[in-house]
Design a protein around this motif. Structure first.
Motif, PDB file in Angstrom:
ATOM      1  N   LEU A 180      36.435  52.527  40.314  1.00 27.84           N
ATOM      2  CA  LEU A 180      35.637  51.528  39.600  1.00 27.84           C
ATOM      3  C   LEU A 180      34.235  51.482  40.207  1.00 27.84           C
ATOM      4  N   THR A 181      33.209  51.501  39.362  1.00 28.81           N
ATOM      5  CA  THR A 181      31.833  51.532  39.867  1.00 28.81           C
ATOM      6  C   THR A 181      30.952  50.566  39.070  1.00 28.81           C
ATOM      7  N   ILE A 182      30.104  49.849  39.795  1.00 31.96           N
ATOM      8  CA  ILE A 182      29.084  49.031  39.118  1.00 31.96           C
ATOM      9  C   ILE A 182      27.932  49.956  38.770  1.00 31.96           C
ATOM     10  N   ILE A 183      27.544  49.983  37.508  1.00 33.14           N
ATOM     11  CA  ILE A 183      26.478  50.919  37.104  1.00 33.14           C
ATOM     12  C   ILE A 183      25.278  50.223  36.479  1.00 33.14           C
ATOM     13  N   GLY A 184      25.293  48.900  36.420  1.00 33.46           N
ATOM     14  CA  GLY A 184      24.126  48.253  35.832  1.00 33.46           C
ATOM     15  C   GLY A 184      24.341  46.778  35.630  1.00 33.46           C
ATOM     16  N   ASN A 185      23.468  46.176  34.837  1.00 31.20           N
ATOM     17  CA  ASN A 185      23.583  44.743  34.560  1.00 31.20           C
ATOM     18  C   ASN A 185      23.080  44.430  33.156  1.00 31.20           C
ATOM     19  N   VAL A 186      23.462  43.246  32.707  1.00 33.78           N
ATOM     20  CA  VAL A 186      23.105  42.815  31.356  1.00 33.78           C
ATOM     21  C   VAL A 186      21.876  41.919  31.450  1.00 33.78           C
ATOM     22  N   ILE A 187      20.869  42.195  30.612  1.00 31.38           N
ATOM     23  CA  ILE A 187      19.662  41.369  30.579  1.00 31.38           C
ATOM     24  C   ILE A 187      19.514  40.779  29.170  1.00 31.38           C
ATOM     25  N   GLU A 188      18.570  39.910  29.042  1.00 28.03           N
ATOM     26  CA  GLU A 188      18.249  39.288  27.759  1.00 28.03           C
ATOM     27  C   GLU A 188      17.866  40.385  26.751  1.00 28.03           C
ATOM     28  N   GLU A 189      18.152  40.166  25.481  1.00 29.96           N
ATOM     29  CA  GLU A 189      17.866  41.164  24.444  1.00 29.96           C
ATOM     30  C   GLU A 189      16.402  41.579  24.498  1.00 29.96           C
ATOM     31  N   ASN A 190      16.188  42.899  24.460  1.00 27.57           N
ATOM     32  CA  ASN A 190      14.856  43.458  24.646  1.00 27.57           C
ATOM     33  C   ASN A 190      14.585  44.499  23.562  1.00 27.57           C
ATOM     34  N   LYS A 191      13.473  45.235  23.711  1.00 31.98           N
ATOM     35  CA  LYS A 191      13.097  46.216  22.681  1.00 31.98           C
ATOM     36  C   LYS A 191      14.203  47.270  22.477  1.00 31.98           C
ATOM     37  N   HIS A 192      14.704  47.825  23.566  1.00 29.29           N
ATOM     38  CA  HIS A 192      15.781  48.810  23.484  1.00 29.29           C
ATOM     39  C   HIS A 192      17.110  48.146  23.844  1.00 29.29           C
ATOM     40  N   PRO A 193      18.217  48.521  23.175  1.00 31.69           N
ATOM     41  CA  PRO A 193      19.520  47.991  23.566  1.00 31.69           C
ATOM     42  C   PRO A 193      19.911  48.448  24.972  1.00 31.69           C
ATOM     43  N   VAL A 194      19.543  49.697  25.332  1.00 29.58           N
ATOM     44  CA  VAL A 194      19.935  50.219  26.642  1.00 29.58           C
ATOM     45  C   VAL A 194      18.728  50.840  27.353  1.00 29.58           C
ATOM     46  N   TYR A 195      18.628  50.554  28.648  1.00 25.05           N
ATOM     47  CA  TYR A 195      17.597  51.152  29.496  1.00 25.05           C
ATOM     48  C   TYR A 195      18.272  51.927  30.601  1.00 25.05           C
ATOM     49  N   ILE A 196      17.558  52.965  31.080  1.00 16.92           N
ATOM     50  CA  ILE A 196      18.056  53.661  32.260  1.00 16.92           C
ATOM     51  C   ILE A 196      16.994  53.564  33.342  1.00 16.92           C
ATOM     52  N   GLU A 197      17.466  53.260  34.573  1.00 16.11           N
ATOM     53  CA  GLU A 197      16.545  52.990  35.659  1.00 16.11           C
ATOM     54  C   GLU A 197      16.754  54.009  36.764  1.00 16.11           C
ATOM     55  N   ASP A 198      15.654  54.554  37.276  1.00 19.30           N
ATOM     56  CA  ASP A 198      15.714  55.517  38.362  1.00 19.30           C
ATOM     57  C   ASP A 198      14.535  55.216  39.276  1.00 19.30           C
ATOM     58  N   ASN A 199      14.796  54.879  40.525  1.00 17.99           N
ATOM     59  CA  ASN A 199      13.733  54.507  41.471  1.00 17.99           C
ATOM     60  C   ASN A 199      12.772  53.474  40.889  1.00 17.99           C
ATOM     61  N   ASP A 200      13.341  52.421  40.335  1.00 14.21           N
ATOM     62  CA  ASP A 200      12.570  51.315  39.766  1.00 14.21           C
ATOM     63  C   ASP A 200      11.764  51.662  38.516  1.00 14.21           C
TER      64      ASP A 200
END
Ligand code: ADP
Ligand code: MG
Length: 320
Positions: A286-306
């Motif tokens: 089991l791995t934590i891979i992200g978090n849920v934020i308020e609805e934004n322009k894109h449904p999904v974002y990917i983050e790498d080094n901020d």
């Protein structure tokens, strides 16, 4: 072999589910339940969804039922019955058909699932359509619209293995590390039924199974819940020897390879311990891979080094 003897050959000698009143052999099957009934159907067509060059008949059956059971797992349901509608071309022999059913039967028996009906017709392309039936306690089906801002995003197992296995099977002249492992992940997926069931005590959890890739599954959860999801690229779990593939292959397969039949979910921070315990009890990575934020322009974002970029359903990124 005629249709009658074929049906006779796949008829179980005994049934395991006590709620079953009538299995194969009448106009329809009958079962009785006081639970919430969960049902899904998926269809697999030769040379569209599978090919005999990468799958033995046994695997075709195993994987087709596995994909269906994975949908039940993603609802938190206990699998109980399945029905198989099959279109058989003339060039398929009896032994190969029996192998398809053996593949289904081997996986089904792990869950005490009974085959309770189906339909048999002849046609040009082998087509298998499986209907699965399972149950949950009242109001315990796990839907996609239950993600909330602030939730943790988690995933089971490792991602991209099935596509890696497919790549290995279609590039037979090359040698790879852990070949059999990747091929096994492609041919014999193990749906995460026990883990999803161990989340039963949770009031709220959203779940989706990874059939098309997490980029797509995360956006389905985000859209159904009216939130956005941020995934952390370096936290996405992959297998030990996954770095033998090119960076582009790794990126594409882990985000949109799909068919790993792992579970992607979101849960409140204060319920994280329940999820962790469920994983321990069921021996599930089991791995934590992200978090849920308020609805934004894109449904999904990917983050790498901020650096945060929008992620398309296909797994491709676009600049913010
Ligand atoms: P009907 O004409 O009433 O549809 P069928 O001859 O098609 O009856 O089927 C007889 C029984 O065998 C039914 O219980 C049906 O559900 C079952 N059956 C038919 N084909 C399959 C199959 N491919 N897999 C599993 N069960 C089947
Ligand atoms: Mg029929």
């Amino acid at each position: 072999m005629d249709e009658f003897s074929f049906i006779n050959s796949i008829k179980p000698k005994f049934y395991q589910q006590s709620s079953l009143l009538k299995g194969i052999g009448d106009d329809a099957a009958v079962f009785r339940s006081s639970m919430d009934i969960v049902t899904a159907v998926d269809t697999f067509v030769e040379d569209v969804h599978f090919s005999r060059s990468t799958m033995e008949p046994y695997h075709i059956g195993y994987r087709a039922l596995g994909a269906n059971i994975s949908d039940l797992a993603a609802m938190g349901a206990s699998p109980s019955f399945y029905l198989v509608s099959i279109v058989i071309p003339k060039n398929w022999i009896q032994e190969e058909l029996s192998q398809i059913y053996l593949g289904m039967d081997d996986l089904a028996s792990k869950y005490h699932m009974d085959i309770i009906g189906g339909d048999t017709v002849s046609g040009k392309q082998l087509t298998i359509s499986i209907t699965v039936i399972g149950y949950t306690n009242t109001n315990k089906a796990r839907c996609r619209q239950h993600a909330k801002e602030g939730d943790i995003v988690f995933v089971t197992g490792t991602l991209g293995d099935s596509q890696a296995g497919f790549h290995i099977l279609t590039n037979e002249n090359n040698r790879y590390i852990d070949q059999d492992f990747y091929i096994g992940r492609h041919r014999k997926p193990e749906p995460r039924v026990a883990f999803a069931q161990a989340l039963e005590s949770l009031e709220r959890v959203s779940l989706n199974d990874v059939s098309d890739g997490i980029a797509n599954e995360a956006s389905e959860i985000a859209e159904a819940s009216n939130v956005s999801i941020v995934l952390s690229e370096n936290d996405i779990p992959v297998s030990r020897s996954f770095n033998q593939f090119t960076y582009e292959q790794q990126y594409q397969w882990k985000l949109s390879g799909g068919e790993d039949f792992e579970l992607l979910g979101t849960v409140a921070k204060y319920d994280w311990d329940v999820v962790k315990k469920a994983a321990e009890q069921t021996n599930t990575q089991l791995t934590i891979i992200g978090n849920v934020i308020e609805e934004n322009k894109h449904p999904v974002y990917i983050e790498d080094n901020d650096v945060r970029k929008g992620l398309k359903k296909s797994g491709y990124t676009h600049l913010k």
